[in-house]
Design a protein around this motif. Structure first.
Motif, short mmCIF file in Angstrom:
data_model
loop_
_atom_site.label_atom_id
_atom_site.label_comp_id
_atom_site.label_asym_id
_atom_site.label_seq_id
_atom_site.Cartn_x
_atom_site.Cartn_y
_atom_site.Cartn_z
N UNK A 133 0.83 -1.21 0.00
CA UNK A 133 0.00 0.00 0.00
C UNK A 133 0.86 1.26 0.00
N UNK A 134 1.93 1.26 0.79
CA UNK A 134 2.76 2.47 0.83
C UNK A 134 3.56 2.66 -0.46
N UNK A 135 3.58 1.64 -1.32
CA UNK A 135 4.27 1.74 -2.60
C UNK A 135 3.39 2.30 -3.71
N UNK A 136 2.13 2.63 -3.38
CA UNK A 136 1.23 3.21 -4.38
C UNK A 136 1.42 4.72 -4.36
N UNK A 137 1.91 5.26 -5.44
CA UNK A 137 2.09 6.70 -5.56
C UNK A 137 0.79 7.37 -6.00
N UNK A 138 0.03 6.67 -6.81
CA UNK A 138 -1.21 7.21 -7.37
C UNK A 138 -2.12 6.05 -7.76
N UNK A 139 -3.41 6.19 -7.53
CA UNK A 139 -4.38 5.20 -7.98
C UNK A 139 -4.76 4.15 -6.97
N UNK A 140 -4.68 4.47 -5.68
CA UNK A 140 -4.98 3.46 -4.65
C UNK A 140 -6.42 2.96 -4.75
N UNK A 141 -7.33 3.82 -5.16
CA UNK A 141 -8.73 3.38 -5.31
C UNK A 141 -8.89 2.37 -6.44
N UNK A 142 -8.14 2.57 -7.51
CA UNK A 142 -8.21 1.64 -8.65
C UNK A 142 -7.63 0.28 -8.29
N UNK A 143 -6.54 0.29 -7.54
CA UNK A 143 -5.85 -0.96 -7.23
C UNK A 143 -6.54 -1.77 -6.15
N UNK A 144 -7.40 -1.14 -5.36
CA UNK A 144 -8.18 -1.86 -4.37
C UNK A 144 -7.37 -2.28 -3.16
N UNK A 145 -7.85 -3.30 -2.47
CA UNK A 145 -7.25 -3.69 -1.19
C UNK A 145 -6.24 -4.83 -1.31
N UNK A 146 -6.03 -5.35 -2.47
CA UNK A 146 -5.10 -6.47 -2.63
C UNK A 146 -3.66 -6.01 -2.61
N UNK A 147 -2.76 -6.95 -2.84
CA UNK A 147 -1.35 -6.61 -2.93
C UNK A 147 -0.71 -7.14 -4.21
#
Length: 155
Positions: A70-84
Motif C-alpha cells: 500500500x505504501x508503494x502506491x504513488x497514485x491510484x490506490x482506489x483503482x488498485x483496491x485492497x489487494x497486494x
C-alpha cells in the motif's frame, strides 16, 4: 521539378518510417506523464505470461503479475483496491509499444486503467525503482497531489 521529386520522396519516406515503426509516443515531460497516468506504483515483477494468440510467432500481449505494498502506491490506490497483487498488461512487442520487465526486479510502474484492467507501455515512465532518487520519488508524490487536487490517500 527536381525539388518537387525530392520533397515527395522525403514525405513518402517519413510516412513509411512512421508506419513501419508502429509505436509513436508523445513528447510529454516525465512529471506530466506520471501525473496523467491512472496509477503509479512501486512493484516487484513476480511473473510474466505471454499470449501468442492464434498465430504463435510473436506474443500479442504480455501479462505481468506484480506485487506491491500500500505504501508503494504513488497514485491510484482506489483503482488498485485492497489487494497486494495486480496484473499489468502490455503489448507483446516493442513495435506495438510493449514494454519488458525483468522478473524479481522492482519498478516504478505508471499506466492506465480500462474496464478494471491495468495497462502500461514504453510511452509511460517505468524505470527500475532503485534508479529513481528518493528526492525524485518525493517530488512525484507531491507533484501529482498538487496538480490533481486530491488528498494524500487518493494518490
Amino acid at each position: 521539378m527536381d525539388r518537387f521529386h525530392v520533397l515527395c520522396l522525403f514525405i513518402l519516406s517519413t510516412v513509411s518510417i512512421c508506419i513501419v515503426n508502429g509505436c509513436m509516443c508523445d513528447f510529454s515531460r516525465r512529471p506530466d506523464k506520471v501525473c496523467m497516468a491512472d496509477f503509479v506504483l512501486k512493484a516487484k515483477i513476480l511473473r510474466e505470461d505471454l499470449d501468442f494468440g492464434e498465430y504463435g510467432d510473436f506474443p500479442i500481449q504480455k501479462n505481468y503479475t506484480v506485487l506491491y505494498k500500500k505504501r508503494g502506491i504513488f497514485k491510484g490506490s482506489r483503482l488498485l483496491g485492497s489487494g497486494n497483487t495486480a496484473v499489468i498488461q502490455t503489448s507483446g512487442t516493442p513495435w506495438n509499444c510493449g514494454t519488458t520487465f525483468e522478473l524479481n526486479k522492482k519498478y516504478l510502474i505508471s499506466g492506465f486503467e480500462s474496464d478494471g484492467s491495468f495497462f502500461t507501455n514504453i510511452c509511460q515512465w517505468n524505470p527500475e525503482y532503485n534508479t529513481v532518487l528518493s528526492t525524485r520519488r518525493r517530488e512525484i508524490r507531491k507533484t501529482c497531489r498538487d496538480q490533481s487536487g486530491l488528498r494524500e490517500n487518493d494518490i
